[in-house]
Motif scaffolding. Structure first.
Motif, PDB file in Angstrom:
ATOM      1  N   PHE A 100      25.033  49.624   8.155  1.00 35.29           N
ATOM      2  CA  PHE A 100      25.854  50.829   8.025  1.00 35.29           C
ATOM      3  C   PHE A 100      26.488  51.189   9.369  1.00 35.29           C
ATOM      4  N   MET A 101      25.717  51.084  10.451  1.00 30.08           N
ATOM      5  CA  MET A 101      26.275  51.336  11.774  1.00 30.08           C
ATOM      6  C   MET A 101      27.452  50.399  12.051  1.00 30.08           C
ATOM      7  N   GLY A 102      27.280  49.135  11.716  1.00 33.82           N
ATOM      8  CA  GLY A 102      28.347  48.167  11.950  1.00 33.82           C
ATOM      9  C   GLY A 102      29.595  48.444  11.150  1.00 33.82           C
ATOM     10  N   TYR A 103      29.440  48.759   9.871  1.00 32.81           N
ATOM     11  CA  TYR A 103      30.615  49.026   9.041  1.00 32.81           C
ATOM     12  C   TYR A 103      31.322  50.304   9.476  1.00 32.81           C
ATOM     13  N   ILE A 104      30.567  51.309   9.934  1.00 33.57           N
ATOM     14  CA  ILE A 104      31.195  52.537  10.421  1.00 33.57           C
ATOM     15  C   ILE A 104      31.977  52.268  11.709  1.00 33.57           C
ATOM     16  N   VAL A 105      31.364  51.514  12.638  1.00 36.21           N
ATOM     17  CA  VAL A 105      32.046  51.185  13.899  1.00 36.21           C
ATOM     18  C   VAL A 105      33.304  50.377  13.625  1.00 36.21           C
ATOM     19  N   GLU A 106      33.205  49.467  12.654  1.00 31.40           N
ATOM     20  CA  GLU A 106      34.367  48.637  12.309  1.00 31.40           C
ATOM     21  C   GLU A 106      35.559  49.484  11.878  1.00 31.40           C
ATOM     22  N   ARG A 107      35.290  50.618  11.223  1.00 39.63           N
ATOM     23  CA  ARG A 107      36.360  51.443  10.670  1.00 39.63           C
ATOM     24  C   ARG A 107      36.724  52.652  11.538  1.00 39.63           C
ATOM     25  N   SER A 108      36.207  52.718  12.761  1.00 31.26           N
ATOM     26  CA  SER A 108      36.428  53.913  13.583  1.00 31.26           C
ATOM     27  C   SER A 108      37.485  53.733  14.664  1.00 31.26           C
ATOM     28  N   ASN A 109      38.277  52.663  14.580  1.00 31.42           N
ATOM     29  CA  ASN A 109      39.386  52.421  15.516  1.00 31.42           C
ATOM     30  C   ASN A 109      38.916  52.313  16.962  1.00 31.42           C
ATOM     31  N   ILE A 110      37.674  51.863  17.162  1.00 32.63           N
ATOM     32  CA  ILE A 110      37.173  51.692  18.523  1.00 32.63           C
ATOM     33  C   ILE A 110      37.657  50.378  19.119  1.00 32.63           C
ATOM     34  N   VAL A 111      37.737  49.342  18.281  1.00 32.06           N
ATOM     35  CA  VAL A 111      37.977  47.994  18.782  1.00 32.06           C
ATOM     36  C   VAL A 111      39.354  47.862  19.407  1.00 32.06           C
ATOM     37  N   ASP A 112      40.392  48.441  18.787  1.00 34.73           N
ATOM     38  CA  ASP A 112      41.730  48.315  19.358  1.00 34.73           C
ATOM     39  C   ASP A 112      41.826  49.014  20.710  1.00 34.73           C
ATOM     40  N   ARG A 113      41.171  50.174  20.855  1.00 35.99           N
ATOM     41  CA  ARG A 113      41.133  50.861  22.142  1.00 35.99           C
ATOM     42  C   ARG A 113      40.391  50.013  23.176  1.00 35.99           C
ATOM     43  N   LEU A 114      39.273  49.436  22.761  1.00 32.91           N
ATOM     44  CA  LEU A 114      38.462  48.637  23.675  1.00 32.91           C
ATOM     45  C   LEU A 114      39.222  47.415  24.160  1.00 32.91           C
ATOM     46  N   PHE A 115      39.886  46.705  23.262  1.00 31.93           N
ATOM     47  CA  PHE A 115      40.636  45.515  23.652  1.00 31.93           C
ATOM     48  C   PHE A 115      41.779  45.878  24.590  1.00 31.93           C
ATOM     49  N   SER A 116      42.500  46.938  24.313  1.00 32.16           N
ATOM     50  CA  SER A 116      43.608  47.359  25.180  1.00 32.16           C
ATOM     51  C   SER A 116      43.112  47.690  26.580  1.00 32.16           C
ATOM     52  N   LEU A 134      37.243  37.989  24.412  1.00 32.26           N
ATOM     53  CA  LEU A 134      35.879  37.493  24.290  1.00 32.26           C
ATOM     54  C   LEU A 134      34.862  38.616  24.522  1.00 32.26           C
ATOM     55  N   ILE A 135      35.091  39.451  25.536  1.00 24.95           N
ATOM     56  CA  ILE A 135      34.160  40.563  25.800  1.00 24.95           C
ATOM     57  C   ILE A 135      34.218  41.576  24.665  1.00 24.95           C
ATOM     58  N   THR A 136      35.424  41.837  24.139  1.00 24.54           N
ATOM     59  CA  THR A 136      35.546  42.744  23.002  1.00 24.54           C
ATOM     60  C   THR A 136      34.798  42.194  21.795  1.00 24.54           C
ATOM     61  N   CYS A 137      34.958  40.907  21.533  1.00 24.69           N
ATOM     62  CA  CYS A 137      34.234  40.271  20.423  1.00 24.69           C
ATOM     63  C   CYS A 137      32.731  40.408  20.606  1.00 24.69           C
ATOM     64  N   ALA A 138      32.249  40.165  21.841  1.00 29.03           N
ATOM     65  CA  ALA A 138      30.816  40.226  22.100  1.00 29.03           C
ATOM     66  C   ALA A 138      30.271  41.629  21.847  1.00 29.03           C
ATOM     67  N   LEU A 139      30.973  42.648  22.351  1.00 31.93           N
ATOM     68  CA  LEU A 139      30.508  44.024  22.149  1.00 31.93           C
ATOM     69  C   LEU A 139      30.592  44.425  20.681  1.00 31.93           C
ATOM     70  N   PHE A 140      31.711  44.103  20.055  1.00 37.15           N
ATOM     71  CA  PHE A 140      31.902  44.474  18.657  1.00 37.15           C
ATOM     72  C   PHE A 140      30.936  43.721  17.763  1.00 37.15           C
ATOM     73  N   ALA A 141      30.734  42.423  18.051  1.00 39.21           N
ATOM     74  CA  ALA A 141      29.794  41.628  17.248  1.00 39.21           C
ATOM     75  C   ALA A 141      28.379  42.157  17.409  1.00 39.21           C
ATOM     76  N   THR A 142      28.037  42.604  18.631  1.00 33.58           N
ATOM     77  CA  THR A 142      26.713  43.169  18.855  1.00 33.58           C
ATOM     78  C   THR A 142      26.527  44.452  18.056  1.00 33.58           C
ATOM     79  N   ALA A 143      27.584  45.259  17.989  1.00 33.25           N
ATOM     80  CA  ALA A 143      27.480  46.530  17.269  1.00 33.25           C
ATOM     81  C   ALA A 143      27.431  46.336  15.762  1.00 33.25           C
ATOM     82  N   THR A 144      28.059  45.271  15.255  1.00 34.57           N
ATOM     83  CA  THR A 144      28.143  45.113  13.803  1.00 34.57           C
ATOM     84  C   THR A 144      27.205  44.043  13.261  1.00 34.57           C
ATOM     85  N   GLY A 145      27.128  42.891  13.958  1.00 36.51           N
ATOM     86  CA  GLY A 145      26.312  41.791  13.454  1.00 36.51           C
ATOM     87  C   GLY A 145      26.889  41.117  12.229  1.00 36.51           C
ATOM     88  N   ILE A 146      28.158  41.406  11.899  1.00 39.74           N
ATOM     89  CA  ILE A 146      28.797  40.882  10.690  1.00 39.74           C
ATOM     90  C   ILE A 146      29.925  39.958  11.135  1.00 39.74           C
TER      91      ILE A 146
END
Length: 472
Positions: A100-116, A134-146
């Motif tokens: 649930f944490m991962g799916y919420i983070v995925e939909r919270s528009n954090i990743v585009d801000r982080l990559f920019s 790569l760093i964005t993927c690592a952080l996002f993958a850690t938060a979601t695991g999906i």
């Protein structure tokens, strides 16, 4: 046919049905119950039920008594007990919360801000956009695991920008595919929770053990990206000021504070509370889920539709994992009762393997299984076959679990069944061919093998943090 031979037939039929495309969880349950009915068949027990019938019994009483006699088999008791065991497993409670944490983070528009932000911050680094991705993927993958979610979202976000910046399509695709798989290794990993439930190893020690190997793999990826960008600048040209504008230091600090730090703090808070014994994995996952909702509200990305989607996806994925456990527990109990595990154990011992050769053989088998199967199926179904052999070859289940987690990175990256490549191809521009994606992931596949060799040669990479935090 002896019982062990029937057990091997049972295993062979299961593999055949998997390749035919039958649903794995229900195939496990059906075969477990079917072969279990034979294994636990007790004719006397059945006829004792039929003895209750007499000549005056009605048709309905006769029918229900015969049905009761047919069902009077211990396999049905076993199936119910195994289902209850999964339902009451405290380790698995963390799975839906982390999902649930991962799916919420995925939909919270954090990743585009982080990559920019990372793109701007790393502008002067060779292959800067690849490093940021790569760093964005690592952080996002850690938060979601999906894996599918990370590869898909980063493919939509970062791949077009990298292609526009004249990056080689294979190089850019490989970065996203490899980075997106890191979530099944770096804590808080759902895969490690499933392994802990299957093996009985402490999830806290697994998280501590996986941290350095995960960072080692990320480091190898970064070395490859930066090194190739230096040696072959054409694959990752330096971005122009129009593509990545310079920003004042104060503005960059604000960008980092509002994009990088919130997600990093959430991950570190969840992981730190587990490693330092401040909370159980389930409690930490609860805080993580609440923190994900809080971030979504802060970024003004939380809507009723997104919340409903997150809950639905969480329930669906959790149900899949739990039914896999029910099927696997039933299947493995019957397989062991028939003597299948004993046959495999005796066969492996007859090969006179050293512990190192056993580890290599096990990892080769898991590597090959990664082509047709998902990581969850490998962990829940096949890894338990190896677990009884670990004590014979004096292999620590903790060490084995980390090697398996590293190995399963390859199941998403190895052609022709590289699921990360297919996830990316599904949303990539038409000019990016699947063969180019396959070509791009191969160097990262080599990095995974190098990291596994490092674990073999320097096992303290795995054991250092668990022994530091919790002792031997």
């Amino acid at each position: 046919m002896t019982d062990p031979q029937i057990a091997l037939v049972m295993l062979g039929l299961f593999i055949v049905f998997v390749f035919l495309g039958f649903p794995i969880a229900f195939t496990l349950m059906a075969m477990g119950i079917g072969f279990g009915y034979f294994a636990y068949y007790d004719e006397g027990r059945m006829w004792r039920t039929f003895d209750r019938l007499d000549e005056t019994a009605s048709y309905w009483d006769s029918w229900t008594t015969w049905l009761e006699g047919f069902a009077n088999n211990r396999i049905f008791d076993l199936f119910v007990n195994q289902t209850y065991t999964v339902m009451s497993n405290e380790v698995l409670t963390a799975v839906p919360l982390f999902l649930f944490m991962g799916y919420i983070v995925e939909r919270s528009n954090i990743v585009d801000r982080l990559f920019s932000t990372l793109n701007v911050a790393s502008k002067n680094v060779p292959g800067s956009m690849g490093v940021a991705a790569l760093i964005t993927c690592a952080l996002f993958a850690t938060a979601t695991g999906i894996v599918g979610a990370v590869v898909t979202l980063m493919g939509l976000l970062a791949l077009p920008q990298m292609l526009k910046a004249r990056y080689d399509p294979s190089f850019a695709s490989g970065i996203i595919c490899a980075g997106g798989t890191l979530g099944i290794l770096i804590p808080p990993s759902i895969m490690l929770i499933v392994y802990a439930a299957a093996s009985g190893v402490s999830i806290v020690r697994l998280y501590a053990a996986a941290l350095l190997p995960g960072l080692t793999l990320v480091g190898l990826y970064l070395i490859y990206v930066i090194g190739r960008s230096i040696l072959q600048p054409s694959v990752a040209p330096r971005p122009t000021d129009e593509e990545v504008p310079d920003v004042p230091a104060r503005q960059l600090i604000v960008m980092i504070l509002t994009s990088f730090l919130p997600l990093a703090f959430l991950i570190l808070a969840v992981l730190g509370s587990i490693l330092f014994g401040l909370a159980t994995p389930t409690e930490a996952a609860s805080i993580g889920a609440l923190g994900g909702i809080f971030l979504a509200f802060i970024y003004r990305a939380m809507t009723w539709q997104r919340m409903r989607e997150s809950v639905y996806l969480t329930v669906r994925t959790t149900a899949m994992v739990c039914w896999l456990f029910v099927g696997s527990y039933t299947f493995s109990a019957v397989f062991s009762y028939l003597g299948g595990e004993q046959v495999i154990s005796e066969f492996v011992q007859s090969l006179n393997l050293s512990p190192l050769m056993f580890l290599i053989l096990a990892q080769i088998i898991i590597f090959l299984l990664g082509w047709p199967l998902e990581w969850s199926e490998i962990i829940i179904i096949f890894v338990p076959i190896f677990l009884p052999l670990l004590a014979i070859f004096e292999v620590d289940p903790l060490f084995f679990g980390i090697l398996v987690a590293l190995n399963l990175q390859t199941s998403f990256l190895t052609p022709p069944m590289a699921m990360s490549a297919y996830y990316l191809k599904g949303i990539a521009p038409p000019e990016v061919r699947l063969t180019q994606i396959f070509k791009g992931v191969m160097p990262f596949l080599v990095c995974v093998f190098i990291s596994m060799i490092l674990m073999y040669v320097f096992p303290q990479i795995v054991f250092y943090l668990p022994e530091l935090f919790y002792g031997r």
